[in-house]
Design an enzyme around this catalytic site. Structure first.
Site, PDB file in Angstrom:
ATOM      1  CG  HIS A 156      -1.793  -1.045   1.660  1.00  0.00           C
ATOM      2  ND1 HIS A 156      -1.516  -2.416   2.043  1.00  0.00           N
ATOM      3  CD2 HIS A 156      -3.203  -1.086   1.300  1.00  0.00           C
ATOM      4  CE1 HIS A 156      -2.648  -2.993   1.876  1.00  0.00           C
ATOM      5  NE2 HIS A 156      -3.390  -2.014   1.498  1.00  0.00           N
ATOM      6  CG  ASP A 171       1.612  -1.075   3.267  1.00  0.00           C
ATOM      7  OD1 ASP A 171       1.148  -0.775   4.191  1.00  0.00           O
ATOM      8  OD2 ASP A 171       1.305  -1.636   2.389  1.00  0.00           O
TER       9      ASP A 171
END
Length: 443
Positions: free
Chosen positions: A102, A105
């Site tokens: 993501h 992340d």
């Protein structure tokens, strides 16, 4: 190259089922040719950046139990780079071909949209540098459009058009980064694309917004020449009481509604399937039947808990049948098997992350080998073929081909004085056949 919490571990090797070492692959022989190509090309294993590097052991009832160097206070970009260093060392240790991320992340959250995007592209450049050094490639990227309070009423389905615009800009840049890093897919997970109560929800309005959003994504894919797949990941509930991407069949109906069934496929997760009241194999078989199977998130839930526990898989029967239906659907193509799973709160040592992936990869590899053997031997398929054999002969062929009207079918049934009798489904025979194959030592 800086030292990380994973740097002192050797790369995991395949040693076969007779090995008594803990950190070796017993069944995942990446170069073993099965059904015409290497096992690594069938399974296309991926490590989830979020669960393996970001999760800190927090759950709804307790605080962090996992403490890594990049989780401490400091310069956000420097810490993100430290996390990336650790990530690629973990990928090196596991020797699995892909990873997924993501945006949040790998890049720190900024004070505004512009800073978010600057951080994303800064870290994308750093990830690209790491990918020049290491062999691990990107399976797919996605955007986190569910964690921040601005998404409490959804992203694309939000009543506020500014949230829609923020989400569109974020996805646009995440797609750019996914293409830049050579990703094979882009995933849309509508973590809050649903409703908590219909009392304050205009469902028609929200579905129209969601359809427009997905259409924009597909249009942009073609505009930038991204040759990967666009995937939707179904989930029925949690955090919302009812989400619009409930399961594979619901997603397919949505795609048909907006004319996108030829443009978008599904990324299926085992734990999401069970939350929807289905099995993983059901969701895979459904996607295969509808021609929209794209990729898989490998994990499992806890039968005693009603939420998404994201545990590593350990059920050989369930995974074998999932792999069987995956093969029957034509395989994963550009997709893969992503370990969307996290270690438990009490498993806080870096070594625990390695053990989890080794076990998951071995289970999936053994399941795939068993499924391939079932198909190669043909005994199971022969039973299915015999059960539906009547549809391959006579007027039944014309019925399916649309050549006979309802009146004509009635006329033929009366003329032939048909009197169909029940036939055994042979369930127990099939269960025994599958059990012997699954638990056989010969694969």
């Amino acid at each position: 190259m800086s030292e990380t919490v994973f740097s002192n571990f050797d790369t995991v090797k395949f040693e076969g089922p007779t090995s008594d070492k803990a950190l070796v692959y017993q069944y995942y022989d990446a170069d073993r040719v099965v059904l015409g190509k290497p096992l690594k090309e069938h399974l296309r294993f991926s490590v989830a950046y979020w669960h393996s590097l970001v999760m800190n052991g927090t759950d709804p009832f307790g605080g962090p139990t996992i403490d890594r160097p990049w989780m401490k206070a400091g310069d956000p970009i420097a810490l993100a780079k430290l996390k990336a260093d650790a990530a690629f060392e973990l990928f090196r240790v596991l020797d699995l071909p892909f990873y997924c991320f993501h945006d949040m992340d790998m890049a720190p959250t900024g004070e505004c949209l512009a800073e978010n995007l600057r951080n994303l592209h800064t870290m994308a450049e750093y990830m690209a540098e790491k990918m020049q050094i290491y062999s691990t490639q990107l399976l797919w990227g996605t955007a986190n459009l569910f964690s921040h309070p601005r998404f409490m009423a959804g992203a694309s389905t939000n009543p506020d058009p500014e949230v829609f615009a923020w989400s569109a800009a974020t996805v646009k840049n995440c797609m750019d980064v996914t293409k830049q890093l050579g990703g094979s897919n882009y995933v849309l997970w509508g973590g809050r694309e649903g409703y908590e109560t219909l009392l304050n929800t205009n469902m028609h309005q929200e579905l129209e917004q969601m359809g427009r959003f997905l259409s924009l994504v597909v249009e942009y894919k073609h505009k930038i020449g991204f040759d990967g797949q666009i995937l939707i990941e179904p989930k029925p509930k949690e955090p919302t009481s009812h989400q619009y991407d409930f399961d594979t069949a619901t997603v397919y109906a949505f795609l048909k509604r907006f004319g996108l069934e030829g443009e978008v496929r599904v990324n299926l997760e085992a734990n999401h399937a069970t939350l929807a009241g289905h099995s993983f194999e059901h969701e895979i078989a459904t996607a295969g039947a509808l021609g929209i199977l794209g990729s898989l998130d490998i994990n499992r839930g806890d039968a005693l808990l009603g939420w998404d526990t994201d545990q590593f898989p350990n059920d050989l029967w369930t995974m074998t049948m999932a792999m069987y239906h995956m093969i029957k659907a034509g395989g994963l193509g550009k997709g893969g098997c992503n370990f969307d799973a996290k270690v438990r709160r009490q498993s806080f040592d870096p070594e625990d992350v390695i053990h989890a992936h080794v076990g998951g990869a071995d289970l999936c590899a053994r399941a795939f080998l068993t499924a391939a053997k079932l198909i190669d031997e043909g005994k199971y398929d022969a039973i299915l073929i015999e059960r539906y054999a009547g549809w391959k002969t006579g007027s039944a062929v014309d019925v399916l081909a649309g050549k006979l009207s309802l009146e004509k079918i009635e006329e033929m049934a009366l003329e032939n004085k048909i009197n169909p009798q029940p036939k055994s489904g042979k369930q127990e025979q099939i269960e025994n056949l599958l059990a012997r194959a699954i638990y056989s030592e010969k694969i």
